[in-house]
Design an enzyme around this catalytic site. Structure first.
Site, PDB file in Angstrom:
ATOM      1  N   SER A 188      49.498  37.665  48.937  1.00  0.00           N
ATOM      2  CA  SER A 188      50.843  37.946  48.439  1.00  0.00           C
ATOM      3  C   SER A 188      51.221  39.388  48.798  1.00  0.00           C
ATOM      4  O   SER A 188      51.017  39.817  49.934  1.00  0.00           O
ATOM      5  CB  SER A 188      50.893  37.685  46.930  1.00  0.00           C
ATOM      6  OG  SER A 188      52.210  37.642  46.454  1.00  0.00           O
ATOM      7  N   ALA A 189      51.743  40.166  47.843  1.00  0.00           N
ATOM      8  CA  ALA A 189      52.105  41.551  48.142  1.00  0.00           C
ATOM      9  C   ALA A 189      50.886  42.389  48.500  1.00  0.00           C
ATOM     10  O   ALA A 189      51.015  43.428  49.162  1.00  0.00           O
ATOM     11  CB  ALA A 189      52.838  42.172  46.959  1.00  0.00           C
ATOM     12  N   ASP A 192      49.221  34.009  52.605  1.00  0.00           N
ATOM     13  CA  ASP A 192      50.548  33.623  52.108  1.00  0.00           C
ATOM     14  C   ASP A 192      51.376  34.858  51.752  1.00  0.00           C
ATOM     15  O   ASP A 192      51.846  35.028  50.626  1.00  0.00           O
ATOM     16  CB  ASP A 192      50.424  32.702  50.898  1.00  0.00           C
ATOM     17  CG  ASP A 192      51.535  31.651  50.879  1.00  0.00           C
ATOM     18  OD1 ASP A 192      51.830  31.066  51.930  1.00  0.00           O
ATOM     19  OD2 ASP A 192      52.112  31.416  49.800  1.00  0.00           O
ATOM     20  N   HIS A 204      50.986  28.853  46.612  1.00  0.00           N
ATOM     21  CA  HIS A 204      50.815  30.303  46.760  1.00  0.00           C
ATOM     22  C   HIS A 204      49.644  30.834  45.931  1.00  0.00           C
ATOM     23  O   HIS A 204      48.952  31.759  46.366  1.00  0.00           O
ATOM     24  CB  HIS A 204      52.116  30.994  46.344  1.00  0.00           C
ATOM     25  CG  HIS A 204      52.084  32.480  46.483  1.00  0.00           C
ATOM     26  ND1 HIS A 204      52.093  33.122  47.703  1.00  0.00           N
ATOM     27  CD2 HIS A 204      52.045  33.473  45.548  1.00  0.00           C
ATOM     28  CE1 HIS A 204      52.068  34.432  47.517  1.00  0.00           C
ATOM     29  NE2 HIS A 204      52.023  34.663  46.223  1.00  0.00           N
TER      30      HIS A 204
END
Length: 286
Positions: free
Chosen positions: A124-125, A151, A251
């Site tokens: 993610s981030a 992702d 995710h």
């Protein structure tokens, strides 16, 4: 107030609140970054190289535990170490900008990786941050063996991901309830706000490091968790050079219930990149 904003469906206002509050937190800059690095967390050990260094996401419930199941696949084979993001524990300052954060992690890697090859992994981030760290390492003359993005969305400067952000928060609040509550406290929420603020001002630059983008194939849970709600799919469109692989799961589950599949894809790609099935710590081929 943040919890109330989520309950009322005012997710953008809630995010603006914690971003504003984060400006009152102590922050470190590039010059002082190395002195504020959290202690790395070793999740798996093994003689094969390259080693894996994982960067957590920035949601308030994230942390080293995010990679626990992913690391299981590598136990007895490769070292898997998590580099926690600073600012989520009492007394820890937050980074003033992405340059300061990238410097902190780059200096940690210089210190603990030494001359051995290593791979940066980010979910993610955390993948956006891993890319920034890779770029910083390259300017220092340090070439990671690879960069793995799990992702990871391209940074957006508009409201196109507001629905996705709401769904992510819904999952975070659900997990907090399951773990007994209190995780999303003032410290962790203002840290998350600070990271949202610095990521909003950052855009990736090209890197030479071979990059793998692992994409989830299933939609995320809805913000409310209700089955009848429309599913939310995070748009994954990394605009720089990379190799893409799809894996089962959403995710979140690609590093949880489906973590074994994700780790298998990463391992297979690393073999393709290195051309060797395994390199031991002393340099022997496996």
């Amino acid at each position: 107030m943040f919890r109330q904003s989520f309950a009322e469906g005012r997710h953008v206002a809630g995010n603006e609140l914690i971003m504003a509050a984060s400006r009152l937190r102590d922050a470190f800059d590039v010059a002082s970054a190395a002195g504020h690095a959290p202690e790395p967390v070793l999740l798996a050990t093994g003689a094969e190289r390259p080693r894996l260094f994982c960067l957590p996401a920035v949601v308030a419930t994230a942390g080293p535990q995010q990679y626990a199941r992913f690391a299981e696949r590598f136990r007895g084979r490769r070292d898997v170490t998590v580099l926690p993001q600073p600012g989520y524990l009492p007394g820890e300052p937050i980074p003033a900008d992405m340059a300061a954060l990238a410097e902190l992690h780059a200096q940690t890697l210089r210190r603990i990786a030494g001359e051995e090859p290593f791979v940066l992994v980010g979910h993610s981030a955390g993948g956006q941050i891993a890319h920034a760290v890779t770029a910083r390492l390259e300017t220092l003359g340090i070439q990671p063996a690879a960069l793995v993005l799990l992702d990871v969305p391209w940074p957006a400067d508009d409201a196109e991901n507001a629905e996705v952000g709401a769904a992510m928060l819904g999952v975070a609040f659900d997990r907090e309830r399951k773990l007994g509550g209190g995780i999303m406290n003032d410290v962790r929420l203002t840290a998350m706000g600070g990271y949202h603020r610095l990521l909003a001002d950052w855009r990736p630059e090209p890197v030479r490091t071979p990059t793998l983008l692992v994409r989830a194939t299933e939609p995320m849970p809805s913000a409310s968790g209700a089955q009848e709600d429309d599913p939310v799919m995070l748009r994954i469109d990394w605009k720089l050079g990379h190799t893409a692989r799809d894996v089962p799961g959403n995710h979140f589950s690609i590093v949880e219930d489906h973590a074994g599949d994700t780790a298998g894809v990463v391992e297979e790609w690393l073999t393709e990149v290195t051309g060797i099935t395994g390199i031991t710590a002393n340099g022997a081929a496996g």
